[in-house]
Design a protein around this motif. Structure first.
Motif, PDB file in Angstrom:
ATOM      1  N   LYS A   1      -6.629  -0.225  -4.949  1.00 38.94           N
ATOM      2  CA  LYS A   1      -6.966  -0.362  -3.524  1.00 38.94           C
ATOM      3  C   LYS A   1      -6.828  -1.824  -3.105  1.00 38.94           C
ATOM      4  O   LYS A   1      -6.239  -2.144  -2.070  1.00 38.94           O
TER       5      LYS A   1
ATOM      6  N   PRO B   1      -4.952  -1.607   4.731  1.00 35.70           N
ATOM      7  CA  PRO B   1      -3.772  -1.554   3.861  1.00 35.70           C
ATOM      8  C   PRO B   1      -2.628  -0.866   4.615  1.00 35.70           C
ATOM      9  O   PRO B   1      -2.861   0.096   5.331  1.00 35.70           O
ATOM     10  N   SER B   2      -1.426  -1.388   4.460  1.00 34.17           N
ATOM     11  CA  SER B   2      -0.291  -0.769   5.135  1.00 34.17           C
ATOM     12  C   SER B   2       0.243   0.362   4.274  1.00 34.17           C
ATOM     13  O   SER B   2      -0.064   0.467   3.078  1.00 34.17           O
ATOM     14  N   PHE B   3       1.052   1.200   4.885  1.00 34.24           N
ATOM     15  CA  PHE B   3       1.670   2.302   4.143  1.00 34.24           C
ATOM     16  C   PHE B   3       2.458   1.757   2.948  1.00 34.24           C
ATOM     17  O   PHE B   3       2.308   2.225   1.826  1.00 34.24           O
ATOM     18  N   LYS B   4       3.259   0.737   3.198  1.00 34.41           N
ATOM     19  CA  LYS B   4       4.075   0.200   2.108  1.00 34.41           C
ATOM     20  C   LYS B   4       3.202  -0.486   1.049  1.00 34.41           C
ATOM     21  O   LYS B   4       3.532  -0.472  -0.132  1.00 34.41           O
TER      22      LYS B   4
ATOM     23  N   ILE C   1       0.274   0.470   0.113  1.00 43.13           N
ATOM     24  CA  ILE C   1      -0.291   1.524  -0.741  1.00 43.13           C
ATOM     25  C   ILE C   1       0.766   2.022  -1.721  1.00 43.13           C
ATOM     26  O   ILE C   1       0.500   2.219  -2.909  1.00 43.13           O
ATOM     27  N   MET C   2       1.988   2.190  -1.216  1.00 40.52           N
ATOM     28  CA  MET C   2       3.064   2.680  -2.082  1.00 40.52           C
ATOM     29  C   MET C   2       3.382   1.653  -3.179  1.00 40.52           C
ATOM     30  O   MET C   2       3.671   2.016  -4.313  1.00 40.52           O
TER      31      MET C   2
ATOM     32  N   GLN D   1      -2.022   9.282  -5.316  1.00 36.71           N
ATOM     33  CA  GLN D   1      -1.332   8.605  -4.219  1.00 36.71           C
ATOM     34  C   GLN D   1      -1.568   9.319  -2.887  1.00 36.71           C
ATOM     35  O   GLN D   1      -1.822   8.684  -1.860  1.00 36.71           O
TER      36      GLN D   1
ATOM     37  N   ASP E   1      -4.958   8.466  -1.760  1.00 34.06           N
ATOM     38  CA  ASP E   1      -5.022   7.090  -1.260  1.00 34.06           C
ATOM     39  C   ASP E   1      -4.460   7.000   0.153  1.00 34.06           C
ATOM     40  O   ASP E   1      -5.023   6.335   1.024  1.00 34.06           O
ATOM     41  N   LEU E   2      -3.324   7.662   0.351  1.00 36.21           N
ATOM     42  CA  LEU E   2      -2.693   7.629   1.673  1.00 36.21           C
ATOM     43  C   LEU E   2      -3.621   8.248   2.716  1.00 36.21           C
ATOM     44  O   LEU E   2      -3.812   7.714   3.799  1.00 36.21           O
TER      45      LEU E   2
ATOM     46  N   ALA F   1      -6.478   5.968   3.547  1.00 28.52           N
ATOM     47  CA  ALA F   1      -6.057   4.818   4.349  1.00 28.52           C
ATOM     48  C   ALA F   1      -5.828   5.224   5.804  1.00 28.52           C
ATOM     49  O   ALA F   1      -6.198   4.499   6.730  1.00 28.52           O
TER      50      ALA F   1
ATOM     51  N   GLU G   1      -9.188   5.635   7.463  1.00 25.66           N
ATOM     52  CA  GLU G   1      -9.822   4.353   7.825  1.00 25.66           C
ATOM     53  C   GLU G   1      -9.187   3.741   9.059  1.00 25.66           C
ATOM     54  O   GLU G   1      -9.878   3.257   9.963  1.00 25.66           O
TER      55      GLU G   1
ATOM     56  N   ASP H   1       2.826  -0.755  13.096  1.00 25.75           N
ATOM     57  CA  ASP H   1       2.826  -2.054  12.419  1.00 25.75           C
ATOM     58  C   ASP H   1       2.491  -1.920  10.938  1.00 25.75           C
ATOM     59  O   ASP H   1       2.949  -2.707  10.115  1.00 25.75           O
ATOM     60  N   ALA H   2       1.663  -0.939  10.609  1.00 23.04           N
ATOM     61  CA  ALA H   2       1.301  -0.752   9.199  1.00 23.04           C
ATOM     62  C   ALA H   2       2.311   0.133   8.468  1.00 23.04           C
ATOM     63  O   ALA H   2       2.105   0.499   7.312  1.00 23.04           O
ATOM     64  N   GLY H   3       3.400   0.471   9.141  1.00 22.33           N
ATOM     65  CA  GLY H   3       4.501   1.159   8.464  1.00 22.33           C
ATOM     66  C   GLY H   3       4.382   2.662   8.342  1.00 22.33           C
ATOM     67  O   GLY H   3       5.192   3.297   7.671  1.00 22.33           O
ATOM     68  N   TRP H   4       3.380   3.260   8.991  1.00 22.68           N
ATOM     69  CA  TRP H   4       3.131   4.690   8.780  1.00 22.68           C
ATOM     70  C   TRP H   4       4.181   5.599   9.393  1.00 22.68           C
ATOM     71  O   TRP H   4       4.377   6.724   8.934  1.00 22.68           O
TER      72      TRP H   4
END
Lengths: 261, 386
Positions: free
Chosen positions: A73, A187-190, A192-193, B6, B9-10, B13, B16, B45-48
């Motif tokens: 994390k 945390p960004s998606f990338k 986390i990946m 994973q 985790d996704l 995130a 949140e 911006d966070a790439g989602w």
């Protein structure tokens, strides 16, 4: 610049925490474990140093193998690498014992700066950052609400009840940050990946040459003898307004009595 | 059917990040019909938004399951469809371009879609051709290196915010092809053109995101904007239907979860006759039943997503998931309104917003009845009714 961020796994701050009456440790089964929220401020500050000064940031955690998701994390915020100290002998260590292990683990790394959260949300002793600095013989700049690095000099604003002091030292140094210091990112998606493939090293107390007579529950200087549930909240005072204006006087008197005015 | 670390985790995130926009944010944007830009940018911006776009185009390359988990969490945060719809099309709608678009089109469109800069809407439905897609009357006529598009599309979500629209047209008249499904062609056209006219449609809910009637009045588009071969549009479109149903099933689930959370909170706190109303079985049982239905529907939705990602045909599962989740989500929202009594009708308790949006899920992307038609014909082998 190399930065180390020690983090802790804690029971979910929002959850109801229980203490196991047998060994007087926090019952970790009853509530979800998370990365200590105060650590998020330390991670954010490290990320800013990474972005602004190209710092290389490593996260450090002392805890059982099951705590690895917390390291991941922390990495998901964009940190570079992780070190986890896993050893059964650590179980039950007090703040001083924990500081011993952390100090050894830090000493095994190259670093210019260590950024702690000022306290953990479970124990809230606020002792560990200063203890680690003491063991390492480094300057401790605690309760930082602002942090600046200029070459090998660090300046922090150390928060206290009446404002803050400006404290300076040379690097390497140990800092602890308070929640006023920044607004942590998500945390960004990338991130986390990418966290899965970041290097993560696992060390034992043996690897770190830790004197085991100073760690673990048997060697703790602080011992919990007793605990009890938080007392229920006392009911508040209700002032009834009967229309005569007496309520205003009562409210004013109450404020004076409680020294609010 | 456990999720991987994973995936968990996704999901955590997303939960949140979505939680940083509270229910009042959505109430306000819904009431003011204001597009949730802050929310959209936070996720972009966070790439989602690129979660399911292939990695070679800057995305995350994950499957419909991860995309579904993400949208379910967004919906469950209280954002409901107001939060899902701005992102929905980027998340998976572009898989027609991924699978059938030319190399040049993919390279042009997918990277900016993954970052959220490029908004794309989806134009299939017409005033006189809803589910009966082969009867669309929007025409595309070849003229040298271009096609000229004329026609009328309706219920085009986010057309006002989008730079491009994926649009289904007829290139060969219906009476000149062997099968009605032939002769349809898909394009990705620019909307910033004088030949495009938009009219917002006043509607019941999900009002932060406007849906439009879009008139194409002789819109010229280069032949290079065609997605796949001429005449193959219907087949290409079919590729996207099952994943869309799976995604929307999860969005419906999320709305149900948000409604139940509100209702349970209210049932615990609201004191009538000296005790919380949740102590009454008349209040508790409908909520217990609603959450039971949600959990069951969730199993089918996850099952459909996992099977799709494993490369199986999921017509049966995707349709059933859509039906079950829309039904369970609506039942949950209705129970949540009832739990609140008269207060359930007041906007400030949020459940009326969930109720209005959950109602939509029984209509879109396809009505519950058309799902039952599919099941009757393709699962039970009964004769086609239409």
């Amino acid at each position: 610049m190399k930065v180390l961020v020690p983090v802790k796994r804690v029971p979910d701050t929002a959850g109801e925490k229980k203490i196991d009456p047998n060994d007087r440790t926090v019952d970790r089964e009853s509530v979800e474990s998370v990365l200590c929220p105060v650590n998020e401020f330390a991670i954010e500050e490290a990320m800013r140093l990474k972005e602004q000064q190209d710092a290389e940031v490593t996260v450090l955690l002392v805890g059982p193998e099951s705590a690895q998701p917390v390291v991941r994390k922390a990495l998901s915020y964009g940190l570079d690498a992780g070190v986890q100290v896993v050893d059964d002998a650590v179980v039950g260590s007090d703040a001083l014992g924990t500081a011993e292990v952390l100090a050894k683990a830090l000493a095994a790394e190259e670093f210019d700066l260590v950024i702690f959260g000022n306290q953990s949300t479970d124990a809230r002793t606020c002792l560990v950052p200063a203890a680690v600095a003491e063991i390492l013989g480094l300057p401790a700049l605690t309760y930082a609400r602002h942090l600046e690095i200029d070459g090998d000099q660090i300046t922090v604003h150390r928060e206290h009840e009446e404002g803050w002091d400006v404290v300076e030292s040379s690097l390497p140094a140990v800092v602890s940050v308070v929640e006023a210091i920044n607004e942590p990112r998500y945390p960004s998606f990338k991130g986390i990946m990418a966290a899965k493939s970041k290097p993560l090293e696992v060390r034992s107390l043996d690897d770190l040459d830790v004197d085991t007579s100073r760690v673990g529950s048997d060697n703790a200087a602080a011992i919990m003898y007793e605990f009890r549930d938080r007392p229920p909240k006392e009911p508040g005072t209700i002032v009834e307004d009967d229309g005569s204006g007496a309520a205003a006087t009562q409210l004013a008197d109450w404020l004076v009595e409680k020294k609010f005015v | 059917m456990d999720l991987t670390d994973q995936q968990q985790d996704l999901r955590r995130a997303v939960r949140e990040l979505a939680a940083s926009f509270d229910e009042d944010y959505w109430l306000r944007h819904d009431a003011e019909s204001a597009f949730p830009w802050e929310f959209y940018h936070a996720f972009a911006d966070a790439g989602w938004l690129g979660i399911a776009i292939p990695e070679e185009y800057g995305g995350g390359g994950l499957g419909v399951l991860e995309a579904s988990l993400m949208l379910e969490e967004v919906a469950a945060s209280g954002a409901a469809m107001n939060g899902c719809s701005p992102m929905h099309l980027t998340i998976f709608g572009l898989n027609t371009v991924v699978r059938h678009g030319s190399q040049a089109l993919r390279a042009e469109v997918l990277p900016p879609a993954a970052t959220g800069e490029l908004h794309v809407c989806f134009g299939v439905t017409e005033p006189d051709a809803g589910t009966d897609t082969t009867r669309i009357s929007t025409r595309a006529v070849r003229d040298g290196d271009e096609y000229v598009l004329t026609g009328r599309k309706v219920w085009i979500t986010k057309a006002g915010e989008s730079q491009k629209m994926l649009v289904l047209t007829r290139t060969t008249p219906r009476d000149e092809v062997d099968k009605p499904t032939h002769g349809l062609t898909l394009f990705l056209v620019d909307l910033d053109d004088d030949a495009v006219h938009l009219t917002a449609i006043p509607k019941m809910g999900r009002n932060a995101v406007t849906s439009y009637e879009v008139v194409l009045d002789g819109l010229r588009t280069p032949a290079a904007t065609r997605v796949g071969e001429e005449g193959q549009g219907f087949r290409i479109l079919l590729d996207g239907l099952n994943p869309e149903r799976i995604l929307l099933a999860h969005e419906a689930l999320g709305i149900g979860r948000a409604a139940i959370r509100r209702a349970v909170g209210y049932a615990r706190e609201r004191i009538v006759f000296d005790r919380p109303i949740g102590a009454n079985q008349g209040i508790a049982f409908p909520l217990a039943e609603a959450v039971t239905r949600l959990d069951a529907a969730e199993l089918m939705a996850r099952h459909a997503a996992m099977r799709y990602d494993a490369g199986h045909d999921v017509g049966r599962e995707a349709n059933m998931a859509k039906w079950l989740c829309a039904d369970a989500g609506f039942a949950a929202a209705d129970a949540a309104v009832q739990t609140h009594g008269g207060m359930g009708y007041a906007r400030e308790f949020h459940v009326e917003r969930y109720f209005r949006e959950a109602r939509l899920m029984r209509l879109a992307p396809i009505s519950q009845e058309m799902v039952l038609n599919y099941v009757s014909q393709h699962v039970l082998g009964l004769p086609r009714s239409y």
